[in-house]
Design a protein around this motif. Structure first.
Motif, PDB file in Angstrom:
ATOM      1  N   GLU A   1     -16.241  -1.017 -34.076  1.00 35.09           N
ATOM      2  CA  GLU A   1     -16.801  -0.054 -34.896  1.00 35.09           C
ATOM      3  C   GLU A   1     -15.843   0.612 -35.854  1.00 35.09           C
ATOM      4  O   GLU A   1     -16.583   0.843 -37.052  1.00 35.09           O
ATOM      5  CB  GLU A   1     -17.325   1.059 -33.856  1.00 35.09           C
ATOM      6  N   ILE A   2     -14.807   0.753 -35.532  1.00 34.96           N
ATOM      7  CA  ILE A   2     -13.588   1.189 -36.781  1.00 34.96           C
ATOM      8  C   ILE A   2     -13.398   0.189 -37.737  1.00 34.96           C
ATOM      9  O   ILE A   2     -13.361   0.582 -38.876  1.00 34.96           O
ATOM     10  CB  ILE A   2     -12.599   1.752 -35.933  1.00 34.96           C
TER      11      ILE A   2
ATOM     12  N   ASN B   1     -14.774   1.030 -43.604  1.00 37.73           N
ATOM     13  CA  ASN B   1     -13.884   1.010 -44.261  1.00 37.73           C
ATOM     14  C   ASN B   1     -13.296   2.737 -44.054  1.00 37.73           C
ATOM     15  O   ASN B   1     -13.961   3.457 -44.833  1.00 37.73           O
ATOM     16  CB  ASN B   1     -14.032   0.698 -45.467  1.00 37.73           C
ATOM     17  N   GLY B   2     -12.011   2.957 -43.775  1.00 36.45           N
ATOM     18  CA  GLY B   2     -11.304   4.173 -44.171  1.00 36.45           C
ATOM     19  C   GLY B   2     -11.192   5.024 -42.769  1.00 36.45           C
ATOM     20  O   GLY B   2     -10.628   5.759 -42.790  1.00 36.45           O
ATOM     21  N   SER B   3     -12.313   4.739 -41.751  1.00 34.25           N
ATOM     22  CA  SER B   3     -12.281   5.141 -40.537  1.00 34.25           C
ATOM     23  C   SER B   3     -10.940   5.201 -39.436  1.00 34.25           C
ATOM     24  O   SER B   3     -10.670   5.756 -38.877  1.00 34.25           O
ATOM     25  CB  SER B   3     -13.713   4.953 -39.616  1.00 34.25           C
TER      26      SER B   3
ATOM     27  N   VAL C   1     -15.627   7.312 -26.135  1.00 30.78           N
ATOM     28  CA  VAL C   1     -15.950   8.575 -26.485  1.00 30.78           C
ATOM     29  C   VAL C   1     -15.179   9.023 -27.793  1.00 30.78           C
ATOM     30  O   VAL C   1     -15.648   9.763 -28.732  1.00 30.78           O
ATOM     31  CB  VAL C   1     -15.493   9.572 -25.149  1.00 30.78           C
ATOM     32  N   TYR C   2     -13.771   8.669 -27.683  1.00 33.95           N
ATOM     33  CA  TYR C   2     -12.923   8.983 -28.728  1.00 33.95           C
ATOM     34  C   TYR C   2     -13.474   8.148 -30.066  1.00 33.95           C
ATOM     35  O   TYR C   2     -13.485   8.886 -31.020  1.00 33.95           O
ATOM     36  CB  TYR C   2     -11.478   8.432 -28.563  1.00 33.95           C
ATOM     37  N   VAL C   3     -13.972   6.901 -30.016  1.00 32.47           N
ATOM     38  CA  VAL C   3     -14.455   5.988 -31.069  1.00 32.47           C
ATOM     39  C   VAL C   3     -15.603   7.020 -31.653  1.00 32.47           C
ATOM     40  O   VAL C   3     -15.771   7.295 -33.015  1.00 32.47           O
ATOM     41  CB  VAL C   3     -14.875   4.597 -30.634  1.00 32.47           C
ATOM     42  N   SER C   4     -16.464   7.402 -30.892  1.00 31.72           N
ATOM     43  CA  SER C   4     -17.544   8.015 -31.367  1.00 31.72           C
ATOM     44  C   SER C   4     -17.352   9.313 -31.941  1.00 31.72           C
ATOM     45  O   SER C   4     -17.930   9.753 -32.841  1.00 31.72           O
ATOM     46  CB  SER C   4     -18.720   8.081 -30.085  1.00 31.72           C
ATOM     47  N   ILE C   5     -16.417  10.187 -31.582  1.00 33.94           N
ATOM     48  CA  ILE C   5     -16.037  11.341 -32.190  1.00 33.94           C
ATOM     49  C   ILE C   5     -15.252  11.048 -33.610  1.00 33.94           C
ATOM     50  O   ILE C   5     -15.877  11.697 -34.505  1.00 33.94           O
ATOM     51  CB  ILE C   5     -15.064  12.186 -31.284  1.00 33.94           C
ATOM     52  N   VAL C   6     -14.571  10.023 -33.645  1.00 33.11           N
ATOM     53  CA  VAL C   6     -14.026   9.742 -34.787  1.00 33.11           C
ATOM     54  C   VAL C   6     -15.201   9.338 -35.863  1.00 33.11           C
ATOM     55  O   VAL C   6     -14.989   9.680 -37.036  1.00 33.11           O
ATOM     56  CB  VAL C   6     -12.879   8.484 -34.862  1.00 33.11           C
ATOM     57  N   LEU C   7     -16.048   8.316 -35.464  1.00 39.48           N
ATOM     58  CA  LEU C   7     -17.181   7.940 -36.235  1.00 39.48           C
ATOM     59  C   LEU C   7     -17.947   9.158 -36.630  1.00 39.48           C
ATOM     60  O   LEU C   7     -18.388   9.103 -37.979  1.00 39.48           O
ATOM     61  CB  LEU C   7     -17.883   6.995 -35.612  1.00 39.48           C
TER      62      LEU C   7
END
Length: 137
Positions: A36-37, A41-43, A63-69
């Protein structure tokens, strides 16, 4: 003339090496980023730099990935031309992130964060966003 030619060949070889290194740095080959990251681009800038802070909360990587996105999406939606110079736009981004962290991360996801931690995350995010403002144009 032969020595000059050899010198040029050495310069060309050095330039090739620099391009390879530059490509590795820009594309961050070898990193184990979630798909997903990688796909946004840029995430990756936020994924790498917020990890230390968010890891203290003990959340799972998904959960961390969803927060970042979500944070990246908030920044993308709020960005306009020269947003990094506009205090009103930055204030709106900060308010939306504050609401998100309090309502969604703390409320819906049940992650125990206090207001000081929220401020710390927002400060880090805004600093990263301003340093990488070209990601949001």
């Amino acid at each position: 003339i032969e020595k000059m030619r050899l010198g040029k060949l050495a310069d060309i070889e050095a330039l090739k090496q620099m391009r390879l290194i530059s490509d590795d740095v820009l594309n961050k080959k070898g990193d184990d980023l979630p798909k997903e990251i990688k796909g946004l681009n840029g995430s990756d800038v936020f994924y790498r730099n917020l990890k230390g802070q968010i890891d203290r909360l003990g959340v799972k990587n998904e959960v961390y990935v969803s927060i970042v996105l979500d944070i990246f999406s908030i920044l993308k939606q709020g960005a306009i031309i020269d947003w990094q110079k506009n205090m009103d736009v930055k204030r709106k981004m900060i308010n939306v992130m504050d609401d998100y962290l309090y309502d969604v991360v703390k409320g819906e996801k049940g992650i125990d964060i206090d207001s000081e931690f929220i401020k710390s995350i927002i400060n880090t995010v805004m600093q990263l966003a301003e340093n990488n403002f070209e990601l949001f144009i």
